[in-house]
Design a protein around this motif. Structure first.
Motif, PDB file in Angstrom:
ATOM      1  N   ILE A   1      -6.692   0.902  -0.678  1.00 40.08           N
ATOM      2  CA  ILE A   1      -8.061   1.124  -0.201  1.00 40.08           C
ATOM      3  C   ILE A   1      -8.248   2.527   0.379  1.00 40.08           C
ATOM      4  O   ILE A   1      -9.195   3.231   0.031  1.00 40.08           O
ATOM      5  N   LEU A   2      -7.356   2.933   1.260  1.00 42.47           N
ATOM      6  CA  LEU A   2      -7.513   4.235   1.922  1.00 42.47           C
ATOM      7  C   LEU A   2      -6.953   5.398   1.098  1.00 42.47           C
ATOM      8  O   LEU A   2      -7.062   6.549   1.499  1.00 42.47           O
ATOM      9  N   SER A   3      -6.339   5.087  -0.052  1.00 37.12           N
ATOM     10  CA  SER A   3      -5.811   6.086  -0.991  1.00 37.12           C
ATOM     11  C   SER A   3      -4.696   6.946  -0.410  1.00 37.12           C
ATOM     12  O   SER A   3      -4.526   8.104  -0.790  1.00 37.12           O
ATOM     13  N   GLU A   4      -3.938   6.386   0.528  1.00 35.79           N
ATOM     14  CA  GLU A   4      -2.744   7.083   0.990  1.00 35.79           C
ATOM     15  C   GLU A   4      -1.670   6.887  -0.074  1.00 35.79           C
ATOM     16  O   GLU A   4      -1.794   6.021  -0.940  1.00 35.79           O
ATOM     17  N   TYR A   5      -0.624   7.695  -0.044  1.00 31.22           N
ATOM     18  CA  TYR A   5       0.414   7.566  -1.059  1.00 31.22           C
ATOM     19  C   TYR A   5       1.793   7.731  -0.440  1.00 31.22           C
ATOM     20  O   TYR A   5       1.943   8.287   0.642  1.00 31.22           O
ATOM     21  N   ILE A   6       2.784   7.209  -1.164  1.00 33.58           N
ATOM     22  CA  ILE A   6       4.173   7.285  -0.714  1.00 33.58           C
ATOM     23  C   ILE A   6       4.908   8.253  -1.633  1.00 33.58           C
ATOM     24  O   ILE A   6       4.847   8.124  -2.861  1.00 33.58           O
ATOM     25  N   ASP A   7       5.597   9.223  -1.024  1.00 37.86           N
ATOM     26  CA  ASP A   7       6.331  10.204  -1.824  1.00 37.86           C
ATOM     27  C   ASP A   7       7.723   9.670  -2.182  1.00 37.86           C
ATOM     28  O   ASP A   7       8.078   8.534  -1.845  1.00 37.86           O
TER      29      ASP A   7
END
Length: 172
Positions: free
Chosen positions: A62-68
Protein backbone atom coordinates in the motif's frame (compact mmCIF):
# COMPACT_ATOMS: atom_id res chain seq x y z
CA UNK A 1 -12.33 2.88 -18.45
CA UNK A 2 -12.24 -0.81 -17.50
CA UNK A 3 -13.89 -2.52 -14.57
CA UNK A 4 -12.43 -1.94 -11.13
CA UNK A 5 -10.71 -5.02 -9.75
CA UNK A 6 -9.22 -5.77 -6.34
CA UNK A 7 -6.32 -7.99 -5.32
CA UNK A 8 -6.84 -10.79 -2.83
CA UNK A 9 -7.28 -9.22 0.63
CA UNK A 10 -4.58 -9.63 3.26
CA UNK A 11 -4.95 -9.25 7.02
CA UNK A 12 -3.37 -6.51 9.08
CA UNK A 13 -3.73 -7.81 12.66
CA UNK A 14 -3.69 -5.69 15.79
CA UNK A 15 -6.40 -3.09 15.17
CA UNK A 16 -6.85 -0.90 18.23
CA UNK A 17 -9.44 1.59 16.95
CA UNK A 18 -10.97 2.92 13.78
CA UNK A 19 -12.94 6.15 13.48
CA UNK A 20 -14.17 7.14 10.02
CA UNK A 21 -16.24 10.32 9.86
CA UNK A 22 -18.66 10.93 7.00
CA UNK A 23 -17.53 13.70 4.66
CA UNK A 24 -19.95 15.91 2.74
CA UNK A 25 -22.10 19.00 2.98
CA UNK A 26 -25.68 20.10 3.26
CA UNK A 27 -26.41 22.84 0.73
CA UNK A 28 -29.64 24.79 1.24
CA UNK A 29 -31.57 26.38 -1.62
CA UNK A 30 -33.81 29.31 -0.73
CA UNK A 31 -36.98 30.30 -2.54
CA UNK A 32 -40.07 32.23 -1.47
CA UNK A 33 -38.08 33.50 1.52
CA UNK A 34 -37.63 30.02 3.06
CA UNK A 35 -35.32 27.07 2.91
CA UNK A 36 -37.02 25.46 -0.07
CA UNK A 37 -34.73 22.47 -0.64
CA UNK A 38 -31.58 21.04 0.91
CA UNK A 39 -29.18 18.85 -1.04
CA UNK A 40 -26.70 16.53 0.59
CA UNK A 41 -23.35 15.47 -0.87
CA UNK A 42 -21.47 12.28 -0.09
CA UNK A 43 -17.72 12.82 -0.19
CA UNK A 44 -16.88 9.51 1.44
CA UNK A 45 -15.26 9.08 4.84
CA UNK A 46 -12.05 10.14 6.55
CA UNK A 47 -10.52 9.29 9.87
CA UNK A 48 -7.86 7.53 11.86
CA UNK A 49 -6.99 3.86 12.09
CA UNK A 50 -4.82 2.87 15.04
CA UNK A 51 -3.05 -0.49 14.92
CA UNK A 52 -0.46 -2.19 17.10
CA UNK A 53 2.03 -1.97 14.24
CA UNK A 54 1.76 -1.34 10.50
CA UNK A 55 3.04 -4.54 8.92
CA UNK A 56 5.79 -4.76 6.33
CA UNK A 57 3.21 -6.24 3.94
CA UNK A 58 1.04 -3.09 4.23
CA UNK A 59 4.13 -0.90 3.85
CA UNK A 60 5.10 -2.73 0.65
CA UNK A 61 1.68 -3.28 -0.97
CA UNK A 62 0.00 0.00 0.00
CA UNK A 63 2.63 2.56 1.01
CA UNK A 64 5.00 1.43 -1.81
CA UNK A 65 8.01 0.96 0.44
CA UNK A 66 10.53 -1.61 -0.76
CA UNK A 67 13.09 -4.03 0.62
CA UNK A 68 16.60 -4.00 -0.81
CA UNK A 69 18.98 -6.96 -1.20
CA UNK A 70 20.15 -6.51 2.42
CA UNK A 71 16.57 -6.95 3.69
CA UNK A 72 16.31 -3.28 4.68
CA UNK A 73 12.98 -1.55 4.08
CA UNK A 74 13.17 1.83 2.39
CA UNK A 75 10.68 4.62 1.90
CA UNK A 76 11.23 6.35 -1.40
CA UNK A 77 10.36 10.05 -1.53
CA UNK A 78 8.63 9.81 -4.91
CA UNK A 79 6.72 6.55 -4.28
CA UNK A 80 2.96 6.72 -4.82
CA UNK A 81 0.62 5.31 -2.18
CA UNK A 82 -1.73 2.75 -3.72
CA UNK A 83 -5.49 2.79 -3.32
CA UNK A 84 -7.06 -0.17 -1.56
CA UNK A 85 -10.27 -1.53 -0.06
CA UNK A 86 -10.47 -1.71 3.74
CA UNK A 87 -12.47 -4.56 5.23
CA UNK A 88 -13.22 -4.96 8.93
CA UNK A 89 -15.78 -6.20 11.43
CA UNK A 90 -17.42 -4.32 14.29
CA UNK A 91 -18.32 -6.57 17.20
CA UNK A 92 -21.14 -5.71 19.52
CA UNK A 93 -24.26 -7.43 18.33
CA UNK A 94 -25.19 -11.09 17.89
CA UNK A 95 -23.35 -11.23 14.56
CA UNK A 96 -20.65 -8.61 14.01
CA UNK A 97 -21.33 -6.14 11.21
CA UNK A 98 -18.78 -6.50 8.41
CA UNK A 99 -17.69 -3.70 6.10
CA UNK A 100 -15.74 -2.98 2.93
CA UNK A 101 -14.74 0.63 2.30
CA UNK A 102 -13.77 1.12 -1.34
CA UNK A 103 -11.13 3.39 -2.88
CA UNK A 104 -9.15 4.04 0.31
CA UNK A 105 -5.94 6.01 0.57
CA UNK A 106 -3.64 6.00 3.59
CA UNK A 107 -1.13 8.40 5.04
CA UNK A 108 2.20 7.09 6.29
CA UNK A 109 2.36 6.46 10.04
CA UNK A 110 4.55 8.71 12.13
CA UNK A 111 7.69 7.28 13.67
CA UNK A 112 7.82 7.66 17.43
CA UNK A 113 9.24 6.05 20.53
CA UNK A 114 9.77 6.95 24.15
CA UNK A 115 12.01 5.90 26.97
CA UNK A 116 11.12 2.93 29.15
CA UNK A 117 9.78 3.95 32.55
CA UNK A 118 8.37 1.94 35.47
CA UNK A 119 5.77 0.35 33.24
CA UNK A 120 6.04 -0.45 29.57
CA UNK A 121 3.42 1.29 27.48
CA UNK A 122 3.22 -0.09 23.97
CA UNK A 123 3.36 2.42 21.14
CA UNK A 124 0.98 2.06 18.24
CA UNK A 125 0.86 3.23 14.63
CA UNK A 126 -1.89 5.53 13.43
CA UNK A 127 -2.69 6.32 9.81
CA UNK A 128 -5.36 8.58 8.37
CA UNK A 129 -7.65 6.79 5.94
CA UNK A 130 -9.73 8.49 3.26
CA UNK A 131 -12.44 6.42 1.54
CA UNK A 132 -14.16 7.67 -1.58
CA UNK A 133 -16.60 6.35 -4.14
CA UNK A 134 -15.76 4.00 -6.98
CA UNK A 135 -17.88 2.44 -9.72
CA UNK A 136 -18.49 -1.20 -8.76
CA UNK A 137 -20.72 -4.01 -9.94
CA UNK A 138 -22.69 -4.57 -13.10
CA UNK A 139 -24.94 -1.56 -12.44
CA UNK A 140 -21.84 0.72 -12.32
CA UNK A 141 -23.21 2.62 -9.35
CA UNK A 142 -20.77 4.72 -7.34
CA UNK A 143 -20.26 2.94 -4.01
CA UNK A 144 -18.31 4.21 -1.01
CA UNK A 145 -18.86 1.22 1.27
CA UNK A 146 -20.67 -2.07 1.68
CA UNK A 147 -21.88 -3.53 4.98
CA UNK A 148 -23.62 -6.67 6.04
CA UNK A 149 -27.08 -6.66 7.57
CA UNK A 150 -28.91 -9.06 9.87
CA UNK A 151 -30.41 -10.61 6.72
CA UNK A 152 -27.11 -11.15 4.85
CA UNK A 153 -26.95 -14.83 3.89
CA UNK A 154 -24.60 -16.95 6.01
CA UNK A 155 -22.78 -18.17 2.89
CA UNK A 156 -21.83 -14.58 1.93
CA UNK A 157 -21.17 -13.49 5.52
CA UNK A 158 -18.80 -16.42 6.16
CA UNK A 159 -16.74 -15.60 3.03
CA UNK A 160 -16.89 -11.80 3.43
CA UNK A 161 -13.14 -11.28 3.81
CA UNK A 162 -12.02 -13.77 1.14
CA UNK A 163 -12.47 -11.12 -1.55
CA UNK A 164 -13.70 -7.53 -1.74
CA UNK A 165 -17.48 -7.47 -2.00
CA UNK A 166 -18.81 -6.40 -5.40
CA UNK A 167 -22.57 -5.63 -5.53
CA UNK A 168 -24.76 -8.48 -6.72
CA UNK A 169 -21.80 -10.83 -7.21
CA UNK A 170 -22.32 -14.56 -7.02
CA UNK A 171 -21.09 -16.13 -3.81
CA UNK A 172 -18.35 -18.64 -4.63
Amino acid sequence: MGAITFDTPFALPGSVSLSLEAQGELTPFYADGVKYYVSSSNSGYEGDWEVAMITDEFREKILSEYIDKNKVMLEEATAKVKRFALGFEIDGDVRGTRFWFYCCTSTRPKTESSTIEDTIEPTTDTVTISASAVSVGAAKKMAVRAKTTAETADELYDKWFEKVYIPDQEVA
